[in-house]
Design a protein around this motif. Structure first.
Motif, PDB file in Angstrom:
ATOM      1  N   GLN A 356     209.814 101.141  36.624  1.00  0.00           N
ATOM      2  CA  GLN A 356     209.006 102.171  36.015  1.00  0.00           C
ATOM      3  C   GLN A 356     207.539 101.751  36.028  1.00  0.00           C
ATOM      4  O   GLN A 356     207.193 100.668  35.572  1.00  0.00           O
ATOM      5  N   LYS A 405     205.733 114.798  44.357  1.00  0.00           N
ATOM      6  CA  LYS A 405     207.150 114.692  44.008  1.00  0.00           C
ATOM      7  C   LYS A 405     207.987 114.594  45.269  1.00  0.00           C
ATOM      8  O   LYS A 405     207.805 115.372  46.208  1.00  0.00           O
ATOM      9  N   ASN A 420     206.525 111.474  41.069  1.00  0.00           N
ATOM     10  CA  ASN A 420     207.400 110.300  41.162  1.00  0.00           C
ATOM     11  C   ASN A 420     207.256 109.542  42.470  1.00  0.00           C
ATOM     12  O   ASN A 420     208.015 108.607  42.729  1.00  0.00           O
TER      13      ASN A 420
END
Length: 710
Positions: A356, A405, A420
């Motif tokens: 992350q 994304k 992401n």
């Protein structure tokens, strides 16, 4: 109503026909409008209807501003666009001059900002949440009905522009919706009962005439006698078994079946874009500086670069900049060779780990972190992207890190632009291309989900993400800003988010979508998933259904048939037990290469509600793909058959020279005669056990499929 600074998108909550055909923009309720300019007092707007592609001015009171949010704490897509650089889209001379693009200048009448006329008020009635849902469904049904019977090149998502845009119909529909919402079930039953007591000739409100259907006629004496005879005959008829129900259930969807499912899904999900791929046409092209000169990127042989990088010493104490300056630039002269050397070095020498982290296209990782990455040879995909950008910055090329994304496998499709992933856009040899060094790395965990295991599949996947064409990544990579698509004209971000994710194997095997529609994956009760893909020869396709919240899986039936010179693979499947949300995963491989593994080419979310019943498909031989011909078992498609019942065995084929037989459990051969492009035989199954369909292939019998009779 307070308007955000343009550009922004809005939805028409009332229909408006306009007063001046040359200046005003007419629309119907539910239309999505891209607003590019507003008047100083906020009473008027100027924009383009995404349905009709027409531009003009219109009153602000007739629209509602749409807000597109990324995720909880992130800015909305509109805010991100406004906070970005103010540069406009790159347009080439060959692009259509009439195309409207976000951030580009448009021709707006001068009187829009100083328009003194008072806009007409909308119809005087409340606009409730129920009315909004009702009118959205109604509008979508109108748009979809224009291409309901036949597929055309016009998008059923955008609809047609020949509808009347008046507010009278809108007002009546809102009143009708309000009437439906205010009436209770008991009131509706009482009114229906009273109407039935008055007889078929009684006059009723239009709403209930439509509810009950057209005016009925009293049956004659002959009709009553005929109906009584039918009832008695039905009592004497053997009731259908569960196996017979499955035979009906597995029949191929007709045009009416597709239309009914489409209409139902539109009412349940009015904001769902059913056929987003129709928004992509021959007008959409990859962005280039010049369209007159041919492309040389894909024709350049770069195998010698791979060999050179493979022989580079693995020095953990030399930084990325020194590798480029001292080893790559002196060895290679062309930008293509230099880019390929950096790409191969990063995709083969570093291991991708999942972690992350905060993604940024502006702030690079620290020098200390880069030194640690060089020493450990392990980093995240985002860090590897930054390392490529830093190393390639010495090549004097126009480059940009794109934040957006990536539609991962087994991930639900929604309209939230959750950032992401990062990748690189580069201008090389006059063309804009993409480099995704993270997905091209052999150790990326996504490769396991795509079932990329064998070295050749990994190599093909890596080559795909080096200088990929913008249109090839349009289905999986959604940038934060529309101009970063590098597609001319760019696609609406909402449409791009709704596109089915097509992974590298899909394009490598040259597969194509065929009449794709999201409604085919929204199941109710005993409905089945059913869709088609166009596939070339020597390509084998399989599919499974995987649950979203557990490890349950369900098998799918994949069969190949020919239709108008197109080789199509029809995929049918049911959801696994106790599964309301899942994914239909399609895998493909080349039969021309012995021992090739299947890789995932498509992952689509599917849902189910209502009654459930499992289904077991006819068992097909895994080696059928190696035959020189295709057979399509039209019926029966279920594995379990009932003893002592007659079944019609029908196998479609365009090759009439094949010998096709049905073998009983005792070994008796029953020939299937060929007529009307099919092998057909009606046979009462009086033997329990396995019944097999065999075909003659190279002077030997090949078991193609089998059924179980009990």
């Amino acid at each position: 109503m307070t308007l955000p600074p343009p550009p922004f998108k809005a939805k028409a909550i009332w229909s408006w026909g306009g007063n001046n055909k040359e200046k005003d923009l007419g629309f119907i309720e539910g239309d999505i409008i891209e607003v590019s300019k507003t008047s100083s007092d906020g009473q008027w707007c100027y924009g383009v209807s995404l349905r009709s592609k027409l531009a003009g001015r219109f009153p602000t009171k007739f629209i509602q501003v749409l807000q597109i949010k990324e995720s909880g704490s992130r800015k909305s897509l509109l805010e991100l666009k406004e906070s970005s650089s103010s540069k406009s889209l790159r347009l080439t001379p060959s692009a259509s001059s009439s195309s409207l693009k976000l951030g580009s200048s448009v021709s707006v009448p001068t009187d829009v900002t100083n328009y003194d006329e008072i806009p007409p008020p909308p119809p005087k009635h409340q606009y409730s949440t129920y009315n909004k849902l009702f009118t959205s469904s109604y509008t979508q049904r109108i748009l979809d009905s224009s291409t309901l019977s036949t597929d055309t090149e016009r998008s059923s998502y955008f609809g047609h522009s020949d509808f009347s845009a008046t507010s009278a119909g809108s007002l009546m529909r809102h009143k009708e919706a309000k009437m439906q919402a205010s009436m209770s079930d008991s009131d509706r039953q009482d009114l229906v009962s009273s109407m039935l007591e008055k007889g078929p000739n009684a006059k009723h409100p239009k709403f209930f005439r439509r509810l009950l259907g057209r005016k009925s006629v009293e049956p004659s004496l002959d009709d009553q006698i005929f109906s009584t005879s039918l009832d008695k005959l039905e009592d004497l008829t053997i009731k259908e078994t569960d196996a017979d129900d499955d035979l009906v259930r597995t029949r191929t969807l007709t045009g009416r079946d597709r239309a009914n499912r489409k209409s139902r899904v539109v009412q349940e999900e009015p904001d769902l874009i059913l056929q987003p791929q129709k928004a992509i046409s021959s007008l959409n092209v990859d962005e280039k500086l010049s369209y007159s000169s041919p492309s040389i990127i894909d024709e350049t042989d770069l195998d010698h670069v791979d060999e050179f990088v493979a022989e580079l010493p693995d020095d953990r104490f030399i930084g990325p900049r020194e590798i480029v300056k001292n080893r790559i630039i002196p060895r290679f002269l062309t930008p293509l060779e230099q880019l390929k050397a950096i790409y191969v070095y990063l995709t083969t020498r570093f291991e991708i780990i999942e972690k992350q982290e905060k993604l940024s296209a502006k702030v690079s990782p620290s020098e200390a972190l880069f030194s640690d990455i060089i020493h450990r040879k392990r980093c995240t995909g985002h860090q590897l992207t930054w390392m490529f950008y830093i190393m390639a910055s010495h090549l004097d090329l126009e480059m940009e890190i794109i934040l957006g994304k990536f539609k991962k496998p087994l991930q639900l499709l929604d309209s939230n632009l959750v950032l992401n992933h990062t990748w690189i856009s580069v201008l090389v040899e006059g063309e804009y291309r993409f480099i995704d060094v993270a997905l091209g790395n052999h150790t990326n965990p996504v490769n396991d989900e795509l079932n990329l295991i064998e070295p050749l599949s990994l190599q093909q996947n890596s080559e795909f993400y080096f200088l990929a064409k913008p249109l090839d990544l349009l289905y999986t990579h959604v940038p934060m800003h529309a101009d970063q698509q590098h597609v001319v004209p760019p696609l609406d971000p909402l449409v791009q988010m709704a596109l089915p994710p097509l992974y590298s194997g899909f394009l490598h095997h040259k597969l194509s979508l065929y009449k794709f529609n999201h409604s085919l994956f929204r199941l109710t009760d005993l409905e089945l998933i059913e869709f088609d893909l166009e596939i070339p020869k020597k390509i084998d396709v399989r599919a499974i259904v995987r649950s979203y919240d557990n490890d349950a899986q369900g098998e799918a039936l994949v069969q190949v048939y020919m239709k108008r010179d197109k080789r199509l693979a029809k995929i049918k499947a049911a959801m696994p037990p106790r599964c309301s949300l899942g994914f239909i995963c399609v895998y493909a491989r080349s039969t021309a290469r012995p021992g090739a593994d299947f890789s995932m080419v498509l992952s689509l979310p599917c849902s189910h509600k209502g009654k459930y019943k499992p289904i077991e498909w006819v068992k097909k031989n895994d080696n059928n793909a190696h035959l020189d011909f295709d057979l399509y078992i039209k019926q029966p498609q279920t594995f379990n058959l009932t003893r002592n019942l007659p079944y019609k065995f029908q196998v479609l084929s365009t090759n009439s020279t094949i010998k096709c037989n049905l073998i009983s459990p005792s070994g008796t051969f029953h020939l299937l005669p060929y007529q009307d492009d099919a092998f057909e035989l009606t046979k009462r199954l009086n033997e329990p056990g396995l019944w097999r369909l065999v075909v003659l292939n190279n002077d030997s019998w090949h078991v193609y499929a089998e059924w179980s009779c009990s």
